[in-house]
Design an enzyme around this catalytic site. Structure first.
Site, short mmCIF file in Angstrom:
data_model
loop_
_atom_site.label_atom_id
_atom_site.label_comp_id
_atom_site.label_asym_id
_atom_site.label_seq_id
_atom_site.Cartn_x
_atom_site.Cartn_y
_atom_site.Cartn_z
N TYR A 85 -7.26 -34.56 34.09
CA TYR A 85 -5.90 -34.80 34.60
C TYR A 85 -4.92 -33.82 33.94
O TYR A 85 -3.91 -33.43 34.53
CB TYR A 85 -5.49 -36.27 34.36
CG TYR A 85 -4.42 -36.75 35.31
CD1 TYR A 85 -4.64 -36.77 36.69
CD2 TYR A 85 -3.18 -37.17 34.84
CE1 TYR A 85 -3.66 -37.20 37.56
CE2 TYR A 85 -2.20 -37.62 35.70
CZ TYR A 85 -2.44 -37.63 37.06
OH TYR A 85 -1.46 -38.05 37.93
N LYS A 114 3.45 -36.20 34.37
CA LYS A 114 3.73 -37.62 34.65
C LYS A 114 4.47 -38.26 33.47
O LYS A 114 5.30 -39.16 33.67
CB LYS A 114 2.43 -38.38 34.94
CG LYS A 114 1.76 -38.00 36.25
CD LYS A 114 2.61 -38.27 37.48
CE LYS A 114 1.84 -38.18 38.77
NZ LYS A 114 2.69 -38.14 39.96
#
Ligand code: NAP
Length: 271
Positions: A165, A172
């Protein structure tokens, strides 16, 4: 993916807003839009370019509200100006914003975060996945003189390390922190700003992450509910946050992931 839409109602009757991030019928933004429309919302959909417009239009035309589509590439100020001017010209004011947009290069969503994150990749991920919410939120707030609500989509990779990720997790984290600062600024104007942290779901964005299938499998096996995150759960939470049901809830990151976020150790057999 479940196709369930809650029974029609009036939770969003009289409310108008912009949904950003529908790429196809599996998009989270589309799942949310369907629930909002079933509750009486009028919705404008933004699309990044003409190719996407052609793909998304049939979906938009299937909804019970008047089809309204506006072009918006979040990396282009002129395009964002045009999008919000179109909203102002058509409606004058709006009541909600759904931001479901993220991007990072394929080469960055694999292997070592430390080795693979480039200056340009970092800049692009941050701009498209985090700054775009600040920018769209600022523009939307100017069309919300009577208050309103905004929701962005995030993922647990912001709080914990998730393989591959990488830079998206960092973006995020910035997105969630931005949500809190925006909520503080806009709260006195009656505008609530929240983030929805969804568990893994099969979408185009997910397909771009190396090991996405394994992520879904682990999400299912480790989750408290032993199941995939369901679109109706994510869309239902968005409906709560965007309607008057969510009154007094702001600056929050709400996890909708079958309980995965709170598990530290998976189930183990007794020795
Ligand atoms: P998706 O269907 O691929 O949606 C992503 C959207 O972002 C697409 O419509 C894409 O448009 C748009 N986008 C990218 N760059 C853009 C730009 N410069 N300007 C305007 N739009 C742009 O995938 P999704 O999974 O529903 O993703 C929606 C949000 O949910 C993302 O923020 C994602 O990180 C988040 N999320 C997803 C999951 C999951 O498991 N799927 C879990 C938690 C959170 P193009 O197709 O034109 O690039």
């Amino acid at each position: 993916m479940s196709d369930h839409v809650f029974p029609a109602g009036e939770l969003m009757k009289g409310k108008r807003g912009l949904v950003m991030g529908v790429a196809n019928k599996n998009s989270i933004a589309w799942g949310i839009a369907r629930q909002l429309a079933a509750q009486g919302a009028e919705i404008a959909f933004s699309y990044q370019d003409e190719a996407l417009e052609r793909r998304v239009r049939p979906l938009v035309e299937s909804l019970p509200c008047e089809p309204f589509m506006v072009q918006a590439d979040v990396t282009d100020d002129a395009s964002m100006d045009g999008c919000f001017k179109a909203l102002q010209d058509k409606w004058g004011t709006i009541d909600f914003l759904v931001h479901a947009i993220a991007f990072a290069g394929k080469d960055e969503l694999v292997g070592s975060f430390t080795e693979n994150t480039t200056r340009e990749g970092w800049r692009r991920a941050m701009e498209i996945s985090a700054f775009s919410f600040v920018d769209a939120g600022k523009r939307a707030s100017r069309l919300m003189p009577n208050g309103g609500a905004m929701v962005t989509l995030t993922y647990l990779g912001s709080e914990r390390v998730v393989p591959s990720y990488n830079v998206m997790g960092v973006a995020k984290a910035a997105l969630e922190a931005s949500t809190r600062y925006m909520a503080r600024d806009l709260g006195p104007h009656g505008i609530r700003v929240n983030a929805l942290s969804a568990g893994p779901m099969r979408t185009l964005a997910m397909a771009g992450i190396s090991g996405g299938k394994a992520l879904m499998k682990t999400g299912r096996e480790w989750s408290m509910m032993k199941e995939d995150t369901k679109m109706e759960g994510v869309a239902g939470a968005a409906l709560y946050l965007l309607s008057d049901l969510g009154h007094s809830c702001t600056g929050e990151t709400l996890h909708v992931d079958a309980g995965f976020h709170a598990v530290a150790v998976p189930d183990m057999a007794d020795e």
